[in-house]
Design a protein around this motif. Structure first.
Motif, PDB file in Angstrom:
ATOM      1  N   PRO A   1       0.809  -1.227   0.000  1.00 36.70           N
ATOM      2  CA  PRO A   1       0.000   0.000   0.000  1.00 36.70           C
ATOM      3  C   PRO A   1       0.838   1.270   0.000  1.00 36.70           C
ATOM      4  O   PRO A   1       0.509   2.246  -0.690  1.00 36.70           O
ATOM      5  N   ALA A   2       1.969   1.279   0.744  1.00 39.96           N
ATOM      6  CA  ALA A   2       2.834   2.465   0.800  1.00 39.96           C
ATOM      7  C   ALA A   2       3.488   2.731  -0.559  1.00 39.96           C
ATOM      8  O   ALA A   2       3.584   3.878  -1.018  1.00 39.96           O
ATOM      9  N   ILE A   3       3.943   1.663  -1.222  1.00 44.02           N
ATOM     10  CA  ILE A   3       4.553   1.800  -2.556  1.00 44.02           C
ATOM     11  C   ILE A   3       3.491   2.272  -3.555  1.00 44.02           C
ATOM     12  O   ILE A   3       3.745   3.119  -4.419  1.00 44.02           O
ATOM     13  N   ARG A   4       2.291   1.737  -3.412  1.00 49.44           N
ATOM     14  CA  ARG A   4       1.191   2.112  -4.319  1.00 49.44           C
ATOM     15  C   ARG A   4       0.913   3.620  -4.235  1.00 49.44           C
ATOM     16  O   ARG A   4       0.674   4.272  -5.254  1.00 49.44           O
TER      17      ARG A   4
ATOM     18  N   LYS B   1      11.828   3.569  -0.096  1.00 50.42           N
ATOM     19  CA  LYS B   1      10.690   3.011   0.648  1.00 50.42           C
ATOM     20  C   LYS B   1      10.727   1.485   0.644  1.00 50.42           C
ATOM     21  O   LYS B   1      10.437   0.834   1.663  1.00 50.42           O
ATOM     22  N   SER B   2      11.090   0.911  -0.505  1.00 54.55           N
ATOM     23  CA  SER B   2      11.149  -0.556  -0.603  1.00 54.55           C
ATOM     24  C   SER B   2      12.218  -1.132   0.311  1.00 54.55           C
ATOM     25  O   SER B   2      11.999  -2.145   0.980  1.00 54.55           O
ATOM     26  N   VAL B   3      13.395  -0.473   0.346  1.00 50.74           N
ATOM     27  CA  VAL B   3      14.471  -0.935   1.240  1.00 50.74           C
ATOM     28  C   VAL B   3      14.026  -0.807   2.692  1.00 50.74           C
ATOM     29  O   VAL B   3      14.290  -1.696   3.524  1.00 50.74           O
ATOM     30  N   GLU B   4      13.331   0.281   2.984  1.00 52.95           N
ATOM     31  CA  GLU B   4      12.796   0.496   4.340  1.00 52.95           C
ATOM     32  C   GLU B   4      11.842  -0.633   4.732  1.00 52.95           C
ATOM     33  O   GLU B   4      11.781  -1.036   5.901  1.00 52.95           O
TER      34      GLU B   4
ATOM     35  N   MET C   1      13.243  -4.734   1.345  1.00 50.95           N
ATOM     36  CA  MET C   1      13.795  -5.187   0.057  1.00 50.95           C
ATOM     37  C   MET C   1      15.324  -5.120   0.064  1.00 50.95           C
ATOM     38  O   MET C   1      15.902  -4.167   0.570  1.00 50.95           O
ATOM     39  N   LEU C   2      15.964  -6.147  -0.498  1.00 52.66           N
ATOM     40  CA  LEU C   2      17.407  -6.114  -0.725  1.00 52.66           C
ATOM     41  C   LEU C   2      17.636  -5.634  -2.154  1.00 52.66           C
ATOM     42  O   LEU C   2      17.056  -6.168  -3.095  1.00 52.66           O
ATOM     43  N   THR C   3      18.482  -4.611  -2.335  1.00 53.72           N
ATOM     44  CA  THR C   3      18.830  -4.196  -3.693  1.00 53.72           C
ATOM     45  C   THR C   3      19.746  -5.253  -4.307  1.00 53.72           C
ATOM     46  O   THR C   3      20.239  -6.155  -3.605  1.00 53.72           O
ATOM     47  N   LEU C   4      20.003  -5.139  -5.606  1.00 54.09           N
ATOM     48  CA  LEU C   4      20.896  -6.093  -6.274  1.00 54.09           C
ATOM     49  C   LEU C   4      22.275  -6.103  -5.616  1.00 54.09           C
ATOM     50  O   LEU C   4      22.860  -7.169  -5.401  1.00 54.09           O
ATOM     51  N   ARG C   5      22.806  -4.925  -5.289  1.00 50.59           N
ATOM     52  CA  ARG C   5      24.116  -4.849  -4.638  1.00 50.59           C
ATOM     53  C   ARG C   5      24.067  -5.519  -3.258  1.00 50.59           C
ATOM     54  O   ARG C   5      24.976  -6.272  -2.898  1.00 50.59           O
TER      55      ARG C   5
END
Length: 560
Positions: free
Chosen positions: A507-510, A525-528, A531-535
């Motif tokens: 919902p927050a990303i939306r 926001k996704s990392v928060e 989510m793990l980034t590719l790096r």
């Protein structure tokens, strides 16, 4: 000349009128010389026809199979001239060059050879079969070719079929004896045995080379003699059912092979370059296709999110990354997970890389109007539950995919973006409204492939504190690299694995998408939210000891 030969054959009682008419009819239908068709229809043997020509033209006949031609004599006539005119030089005495010919009436061939060599040509007659065998022997079996073939394993059965359902037949004994065919077969077999994903055949001004892509990196394996350039390329085009006379435009074909018990498809692409055509073969080996997502090296919470997304009855699952990053394999794995008797799954692909049982797969053909968008429209009239679109390339395809996701279908597709958050703005840039992107998308997965450290020569590596700090590696993390051994060909790497960035549309990303937020805002926001980034996923794998820092830095950026 044909009438003259026919009359002399009848005069000599070597053939009957019926046999002659039969051979002439075959010549009209299939082409070739009168002599070829007399032999083909059984009216005469090759030896008898060669003897007849020798008497007719008052020339000696020779059994080429019993003659050994010195290399310096063979090289007096270039390979392309020998092949074009079907001639073989057999001896030289002063300024006289004896040349074996199947057709001694070819004065153009004699004049050309005279001009090229500066010698007086003295023709002798040989059978067509002997001339062809001698050309194969003396022009394709140079020392350099012997060196190339040395070390390439020929103990694998190589089978080809022209159609998907056709019975696979072993290559004919005659073809297997031809050195060019042996070399091409060896290149393919060797590439499959090394686990290569692609074969590159490249022509340059003074040399040619063959390279394999193994674990994502190209490595040169041989430099065949440049004089064999045309023969090698023609052989590969014949196997791919391409037009060997067309060298001005790119062509695409396919080869189906059987190496041992392993069935392999090869997608073949030709491209005209200034010194000859470049051929790239993509090896599609079903034996290497792993469809269990649990073996892909996902971060456990990310895998759980992906499993949840593909279990939903509707919405979009998007996979993004550059060409060759394993997007199709990930999509196939997702489809195999949801492939049950109770669902109708349809895919539009360009091209269809692997055949999956229980899934209706469509090959996109732009030249006849069967585009991704057209296929997707047709799918929606076929009562589907799950739809896979090979790639969202334009607004039309994207719009139909969004509409399908919003009307009760699970849609899987790919895009070309650098990371998961950038995919959202890529779709909006195409012209898809933010509210449609926000409401239709379940999850976006970005991925890369990195090489795994070889388990046989895995060695601990010392990394300075400064480097650890710069890239964000834990101070106490133990790092490894491959020292290089026979198992990995001295590279220190064996096999590949994925790095994954999984962005769940919460919902927050939306809300950020609806507000047309930037890629950076979406990423933060996704990392928060976990989510793990590719790096970050790459560094996790470095700490697990599965890959190296160099591989992670090569495939990921500091902000992704």
């Amino acid at each position: 000349m044909k009438d003259k030969i026919a009359g002399k054959l009848l005069e000599a009682n070597l053939v009957s009128q019926d046999q002659l008419h039969k051979a002439l009819d075959a010549q009209k239908k299939d082409g070739g010389s009168l002599g070829q068709n007399l032999v083909r229809t059984g009216a005469l043997s090759e030896v008898a026809y060669a003897d007849f020509l020798g008497r007719m033209y008052s020339l000696p006949t020779v059994a080429l199979s019993e003659i050994t031609v010195p290399e310096e004599i063979a090289q007096l006539i270039p390979a392309d001239v020998a092949t074009r005119f079907q001639v073989v030089p057999i001896a030289r005495q002063g300024r006289v060059l004896r040349v074996a010919m199947a057709n001694p009436s070819n004065i153009f061939a004699i004049d050309d050879i005279n001009f090229i060599t500066g010698l007086e040509v003295q023709p002798v007659v040989a059978t067509e079969g002997d001339v062809k065998a001698a050309i194969d022997k003396y022009y394709d079996s140079a020392d350099s070719l012997k060196e190339v073939l040395e070390g390439l394993e020929e103990d694998v059965e190589l089978v080809e079929s022209q159609e998907e359902d056709a019975d696979e037949n072993t290559l004919s004994a005659e073809s297997q004896n031809a050195p060019v065919v042996k070399l091409v077969n060896s290149i393919m077999v060797d590439a499959v045995k090394r686990g290569a994903s692609d074969i590159h055949v490249e022509c340059y001004e003074k040399h040619m080379r063959v390279r394999y892509r193994v674990d994502g990196v190209l490595q040169e394996v041989m430099q065949p003699p440049v004089k064999m350039k045309s023969a090698i390329i023609s052989r590969m085009k014949i196997m791919s059912e391409l037009d060997i006379a067309e060298r001005r435009i790119p062509q695409d074909g396919r080869i189906k092979l059987k190496v041992g018990d392993k069935k392999v498809d090869m997608r073949v692409s030709t491209l005209p370059c200034i010194f000859g055509e470049k051929i790239v073969m993509r090896i599609l080996d079903k034996g290497n296709l792993k469809l269990d997502l649990a073996d892909f090296g996902f971060y456990p919470p990310a895998l759980k999110s992906l499993m949840h997304a593909i279990s939903l009855p509707y919405g979009m699952v998007l996979v993004t990354g550059p060409t060759g990053s394993g997007k199709t394999t990930t999509l196939y794995s997702c489809l195999s997970r949801v492939n049950t008797a109770g669902v109708n799954i349809m895919t539009a692909e360009d091209p269809v890389e692997y055949n999956l049982d229980g899934i209706n797969q469509v090959q996109v053909k732009d030249d006849v109007g069967l585009t991704f968008a057209a296929a997707l429209k047709a799918f929606l009239r076929q009562d589907p539950n799950i739809v896979m679109v090979g790639e969202i390339r334009d607004l039309e395809t994207g719009g139909i995919a969004v509409k399908a996701a919003l009307t009760g279908h699970l849609v899987l597709s790919t895009l070309h973006t650098n990371n998961a958050p950038a995919t959202v703005n890529r779709m909006i840039d195409m012209g898809i409204e933010p509210f449609l992107v926000a409401t239709s998308t379940n999850i976006i997965l970005a991925q890369r492939l990195v090489r795994r450290i070889c388990k046989n020569c895995k060695t601990e590596e010392t990394i300075s504190e400064e480097v650890r700090k710069d890239i964000g590696l834990k101070p106490d993390a133990v790092c490894y690299h491959g020292a290089g051994c026979d198992a990995c060909g001295g590279t220190g790497y064996k096999g590949r694995q994925g790095l994954y960035e999984v962005m769940v549309i919460t919902p927050a990303i939306r809300e950020i998408i609806l507000d047309r937020g930037s890629t950076e805002e979406l990423a933060n926001k996704s990392v928060e939210e976990g989510m793990l980034t590719l790096r970050m996923d790459g560094l996790r794998n470095v700490e697990r000891g599965t890959t190296t820092i160099e591989e992670v830095l090569r495939e990921t950026s500091g902000d992704g």
